[in-house]
Design an enzyme around this catalytic site. Sequence first.
Site, PDB file in Angstrom:
ATOM      1  CB  CYS A 116      70.589   5.592 -59.814  1.00 29.50           C
ATOM      2  SG  CYS A 116      69.750   6.664 -58.660  1.00 29.50           S
ATOM      3  CG  HIS A 256      69.575   6.673 -63.869  1.00 30.06           C
ATOM      4  ND1 HIS A 256      68.448   6.145 -63.281  1.00 30.06           N
ATOM      5  CD2 HIS A 256      70.036   7.636 -63.007  1.00 30.06           C
ATOM      6  CE1 HIS A 256      68.240   6.748 -62.119  1.00 30.06           C
ATOM      7  NE2 HIS A 256      69.177   7.655 -61.932  1.00 30.06           N
ATOM      8  CG  ASN A 286      66.135   9.162 -60.153  1.00 30.89           C
ATOM      9  OD1 ASN A 286      66.111   7.923 -60.200  1.00 30.89           O
ATOM     10  ND2 ASN A 286      67.233   9.832 -59.842  1.00 30.89           N
TER      11      ASN A 286
END
Length: 332
Positions: A116, A256, A286
């Site tokens: 990520c 994020h 996500n």
Amino acid sequence: MEKINAVITGVGGFVPEYVLNNEELSRMVDTNDEWIMTRIGIKERRILNEEGLGTSYMARKAVKQLLEKTGTDPLEIDCLIMATTTPDFPIPSTASIVVGRTGMKNAFCVDLNAACSGFLFSMDMAASMIQSGRYKKVIVCGGDKLSSITDYTDRATCPIFGDGAGAVLVEGTTEDFGWKDSYLRTDGKGLPYLCLKGGGSACPSSYFTIDHRMHTIHQEGRTVYKFAVTNMSDSCALIAERNGLNNENITWVLPHQANVRIIEAVANRLNMPMEKVMLNIQRYGNTSAGTLPLALWDYEKQLKKGDNIILTAFGGGFTWGAAYMKWGYDGQ
Ligand code: UT7
């Protein structure tokens, strides 16, 4: 010679049409909208459910939009860095497919896997390339098809993930805008807590890996959560402090999008109101390397030349960090 700064000059994005909402998920596993909204903050996520399409499809759409919006000829692009953990294939790279399908005949390209944190790490590398003066136009694309590695019988992970891709164009400027500072780290402690065990060189695909469900994400959520909060908050605080930034002169925080509670903890540490935090987790979930460029894509219209933006990410590895950039154009 005048110093060359590396600045983002355009943003493109793509999310698939199919919307998987919490109601539909509640019919697949034992969960409900209230739990997902209070514990994670996701209402719906996009899923690329057309047979045979992988991450490169979404990346290509995002890159094409970026080239069109910025009026850039694909032949001008020197390099594409493709941040992804869900490549179409182990060989060739997803970047090579995107470059081929978008006509970037003068570019070299690489895939970058930092989970990520992939987009953040790739941005730092692209900025260094531009600052060196050797490259004029670099595209950084972050995208993942996490639905391809999500276990839709596991209620602890399947509400979290979605699919999407975003891309930015990075160019040089002698004006005082662009990528200013970064603090990026990897500790190698993340393997037991966030991994996909099967299908790599350590444990190639076999009946065993399929029978033992080793081709989908394994995550120990609570542990990952604690590492994410601490590392994202600490790296943001460090970047803010060493650049003289505070809640008055930071215009936006771009975190994020993994869990709204993690994002609130980061905002709290910087003493920033949530109105100054870019947030789209409720709509996309996500998307791993896709979250930062997709948030820029969503917020582009609101951004002004000179805005001070702090970016931060955390992912498998563990990988994490924060960066400071001064935005280079007025959104329209
Ligand atoms: O993107 C890169 C890195 N990833 C992250 O940053 C993710 C970090 N972790 C998280 O965001 C959170 O840990 C999760 C969202 C994954 C989980 O939230 P949590 O608050 O840590 O929940 P938990 O795992 O501690 O589970 C609490 C309870 C458990 O029940 P018991 O044992 O207390 O009875 C779970 O079984 O919630 C239960 N549970 C659910 N209940 C309803 C877990 N998933 C669900 C669900 N619906 N979907």
